[in-house]
Design an enzyme around this catalytic site. Sequence first.
Site, short mmCIF file in Angstrom:
data_model
loop_
_atom_site.label_atom_id
_atom_site.label_comp_id
_atom_site.label_asym_id
_atom_site.label_seq_id
_atom_site.Cartn_x
_atom_site.Cartn_y
_atom_site.Cartn_z
N GLY A 32 0.52 -1.14 -0.31
CA GLY A 32 0.07 -0.33 -0.33
C GLY A 32 0.44 1.54 0.29
O GLY A 32 0.41 2.81 -0.41
N ASP A 70 -5.63 2.69 10.10
CA ASP A 70 -7.18 2.48 10.44
C ASP A 70 -7.14 1.91 11.81
O ASP A 70 -7.29 2.49 12.71
CB ASP A 70 -7.30 0.23 9.40
CG ASP A 70 -8.74 0.61 9.41
OD1 ASP A 70 -9.38 1.58 9.80
OD2 ASP A 70 -9.25 -0.58 9.05
N LYS A 73 -7.60 6.67 10.24
CA LYS A 73 -8.98 7.23 10.30
C LYS A 73 -8.56 6.89 11.92
O LYS A 73 -9.07 5.66 12.75
CB LYS A 73 -9.38 5.17 9.92
CG LYS A 73 -9.52 5.20 8.92
CD LYS A 73 -10.16 3.88 7.92
CE LYS A 73 -10.45 3.23 7.56
NZ LYS A 73 -10.89 2.37 6.72
P1 IMP Z 1 -4.29 -1.93 10.87
O1 IMP Z 1 -5.99 -1.66 10.65
O2 IMP Z 1 -3.86 0.24 11.00
O3 IMP Z 1 -3.31 -2.62 11.27
O4 IMP Z 1 -4.39 -1.68 9.25
C1 IMP Z 1 -3.74 -1.98 8.29
C2 IMP Z 1 -3.94 -2.12 6.73
O5 IMP Z 1 -5.31 -2.74 6.45
C3 IMP Z 1 -3.41 -0.83 6.30
O6 IMP Z 1 -2.68 -0.80 6.04
C4 IMP Z 1 -3.34 -1.79 5.07
O7 IMP Z 1 -2.84 -2.21 4.12
C5 IMP Z 1 -5.67 -1.93 5.13
N1 IMP Z 1 -6.49 -1.38 5.21
C6 IMP Z 1 -6.99 -0.36 6.06
N2 IMP Z 1 -7.91 0.30 5.83
C7 IMP Z 1 -8.02 0.04 4.56
C8 IMP Z 1 -9.12 1.08 3.46
O8 IMP Z 1 -9.60 1.32 4.23
N3 IMP Z 1 -8.57 0.46 2.36
C9 IMP Z 1 -7.98 -0.13 2.51
N4 IMP Z 1 -6.79 -0.76 2.95
C10 IMP Z 1 -7.25 -0.30 4.57
MG MG Z 2 -0.57 -1.00 4.33
#
Ligand code: IMP
Ligand code: MG
Length: 183
Positions: free
Chosen positions: A48, A107, A135
């Site tokens: 990403g 996220d 977020k």
């Molecule tokens: P975490 O929930 O902060 O551990 O997020 C982990 C990963 O989920 C991020 O690095 C993204 O690759 C993916 N991710 C989280 N939210 C989104 C979104 O809204 N769209 C696409 N990928 C997401």
């Molecule tokens: Mg990512």
Amino acid sequence: MDQSDVSGDIAHILHTEAELGGRLDEMAAQIDADYAGKDLLLVGVLKGAVMVMADLSRRLHHRIEMDWMAVSSYGSGTKSSGVVRILKDLDSDLSGRNVLIAEDIIDSGLTLSWLVQNLRSRGPETVEIATMLRKPEAAKVDVDVKYVGFDIPNEFVVGYGLDYAEKYRNLPFIGTLAPHVYS
Ligand code: IMP
Ligand code: MG
């Protein structure tokens, strides 16, 4: 690729290419100032962060190095669990380095909080985070983020490196998907 190439799939554009670029200009200026006279290693998290890494690094005047990691977060579908597996580790030794992680989105924060702890255990001078998006309403753990592009609502977004089922990463803007895409 632009909105016309994925006709009808995008419900709403949250941040245009110009907005992302403008914010990256500001973030890069801040990073240049903060790391003046210091070594800097940018660490991108595949896949990403490819767009952020490319666009942020090119705006820096600093002589940086780049390295990449690939991690997978165990979890179902679009939710992350915080249990992380390293798929590709860094090539660089981090001892004494100033590390700046470049990320697409925070996220729940679970992946990044695991990653920061993991990198800190390798003896770097500093470990900080620069993320294009965050977020705040989705946060499950507090992650100390030094540079944030934009805070966005708790909605699933695509584009600018972010995918849905590995697609839409090459859209130049950040948008939400139309409901029919999920069904
Ligand atoms: P975490 O929930 O902060 O551990 O997020 C982990 C990963 O989920 C991020 O690095 C993204 O690759 C993916 N991710 C989280 N939210 C989104 C979104 O809204 N769209 C696409 N990928 C997401
Ligand atoms: Mg990512």
